[in-house]
Design a protein around this motif. Structure first.
Motif, PDB file in Angstrom:
ATOM      1  N   LYS A  37      -1.058  -6.632  -9.548  1.00 53.49           N
ATOM      2  CA  LYS A  37      -2.506  -6.720  -9.755  1.00 53.49           C
ATOM      3  C   LYS A  37      -3.182  -7.394  -8.565  1.00 53.49           C
ATOM      4  N   ALA A  38      -2.594  -8.461  -8.064  1.00 58.97           N
ATOM      5  CA  ALA A  38      -3.197  -9.194  -6.947  1.00 58.97           C
ATOM      6  C   ALA A  38      -3.262  -8.341  -5.689  1.00 58.97           C
ATOM      7  N   PHE A  39      -2.259  -7.475  -5.498  1.00 56.90           N
ATOM      8  CA  PHE A  39      -2.185  -6.662  -4.288  1.00 56.90           C
ATOM      9  C   PHE A  39      -2.768  -5.265  -4.494  1.00 56.90           C
ATOM     10  N   ASP A  40      -3.401  -5.047  -5.658  1.00 56.83           N
ATOM     11  CA  ASP A  40      -4.078  -3.783  -5.959  1.00 56.83           C
ATOM     12  C   ASP A  40      -3.119  -2.588  -5.913  1.00 56.83           C
ATOM     13  N   MET A  41      -1.958  -2.760  -6.536  1.00 58.81           N
ATOM     14  CA  MET A  41      -0.972  -1.689  -6.611  1.00 58.81           C
ATOM     15  C   MET A  41      -1.081  -0.952  -7.938  1.00 58.81           C
ATOM     16  N   PRO A  42      -0.824   0.341  -7.956  1.00 62.51           N
ATOM     17  CA  PRO A  42      -0.787   1.064  -9.229  1.00 62.51           C
ATOM     18  C   PRO A  42       0.365   0.564 -10.104  1.00 62.51           C
ATOM     19  N   ASP A  82      -4.062  -6.347 -17.730  1.00 60.06           N
ATOM     20  CA  ASP A  82      -5.480  -5.994 -17.805  1.00 60.06           C
ATOM     21  C   ASP A  82      -5.748  -4.674 -18.520  1.00 60.06           C
ATOM     22  N   THR A  88      -0.194 -16.240  -6.482  1.00 59.57           N
ATOM     23  CA  THR A  88       0.879 -15.669  -7.293  1.00 59.57           C
ATOM     24  C   THR A  88       2.161 -16.486  -7.182  1.00 59.57           C
ATOM     25  N   ASP A 144       0.803  -1.225   0.000  1.00 60.19           N
ATOM     26  CA  ASP A 144       0.000   0.000   0.000  1.00 60.19           C
ATOM     27  C   ASP A 144       0.834   1.273   0.000  1.00 60.19           C
ATOM     28  N   GLN A 176      -4.037 -14.069  -2.124  1.00 56.58           N
ATOM     29  CA  GLN A 176      -3.511 -13.505  -3.361  1.00 56.58           C
ATOM     30  C   GLN A 176      -2.036 -13.850  -3.531  1.00 56.58           C
ATOM     31  N   THR A 218      -0.007   8.123  -9.387  1.00 54.70           N
ATOM     32  CA  THR A 218      -0.195   6.936  -8.534  1.00 54.70           C
ATOM     33  C   THR A 218      -0.326   7.327  -7.067  1.00 54.70           C
ATOM     34  N   LEU A 221      -3.242 -10.462   2.712  1.00 54.56           N
ATOM     35  CA  LEU A 221      -2.893 -10.738   1.317  1.00 54.56           C
ATOM     36  C   LEU A 221      -2.491 -12.191   1.088  1.00 54.56           C
TER      37      LEU A 221
END
Length: 219
Positions: free
Chosen positions: A49-54, A79, A188, A11, A184, A104, A181
């Motif tokens: 992507k799995a950790f919702d990072m920019p 994506d 990965t 994050d 996810q 970001t 996490l």
């Protein structure tokens, strides 16, 4: 420079991928070969992507016909993220790229780029000058020669960026098997454990890890 900030978390950072194009892959001659570099970049993309990072993606010279686009295998992990095409070999000299990184909202960047001695190095030293912290995975990048790659790693470390490896990035970002996490991260990492033995035996994967990964993948 980063000693007071401790370990990196999902994050507080963004993933920045620069110039993973076929023309650059073709001339990798450093310690991690083309196939493993490609796999390690895919691992980083999957984790982000799995950790919702920019994620910021960039290419160089596509519009001018010098180079082709990002490798399809890497692009497929992102994506629909649109690459920012540039003319400058230093991505941070491109206003659209700088704006995308700034947008970001993250001041810690995980940066990968080809080649180590050019696109990775120029962007990283510029990012450091602009007040970002940079982590760079040495096995997800490569140079035209071993000496070029190794000299780039040394230059970046002296400049204050932090060297690491792709799998280490993933484990550092989530760190706790009982943390939020976990699922996810497991998906990965087990994907990687299924894939990497098909490319090399220089990355260790235990028999138990292979079995668990196969089970997780429904094999």
């Amino acid at each position: 420079m980063t000693k007071d900030l401790g370990v990196w978390t999902a994050d507080d950072c963004a993933l920045v991928l620069i110039d993973y194009q076929n023309e650059m892959f073709e001339v990798i001659r450093s310690e991690t070969d083309r196939d493993l570099v490609e796999l390690n970049v895919r691992l980083l993309a999957k984790a982000a992507k799995a950790f919702d990072m920019p994620i910021v993606l960039s290419t160089v010279g596509v519009g001018y016909g010098f180079n082709g686009p990002t490798l399809p295998s890497i692009l497929s992990e992102l994506d629909g993220i649109e690459p920012i095409d540039r003319t400058s070999m230093n991505a941070f000299e491109d206003a659209a790229f700088r704006d995308a990184v700034k947008a970001t909202g993250r001041k810690r960047l995980i940066v990968g780029g080809l080649h180590s001695e050019i696109c990775l190095t120029f962007a990283t030293v510029s990012a450091l000058k602009d007040g970002y912290d940079v982590l760079y995975p040495t096995d997800a990048v490569g140079g035209r020669s071993q000496v070029a790659h190794r000299t780039a790693i040394e230059r970046l470390a002296h400049a204050g960026a932090v060297p690491t490896t792709a799998l280490a990035v993933v484990t550092e970002l989530f760190r706790d098997w009982a943390g939020p996490l976990y699922e996810q991260a497991l998906d990965t990492i087990y994907w990687y454990f299924r894939e990497v033995p098909q490319h090399t035996d220089l990355v260790g994967v235990a028999d138990a890890e292979k079995a668990a990964a196969a089970k997780r993948g429904g094999e």
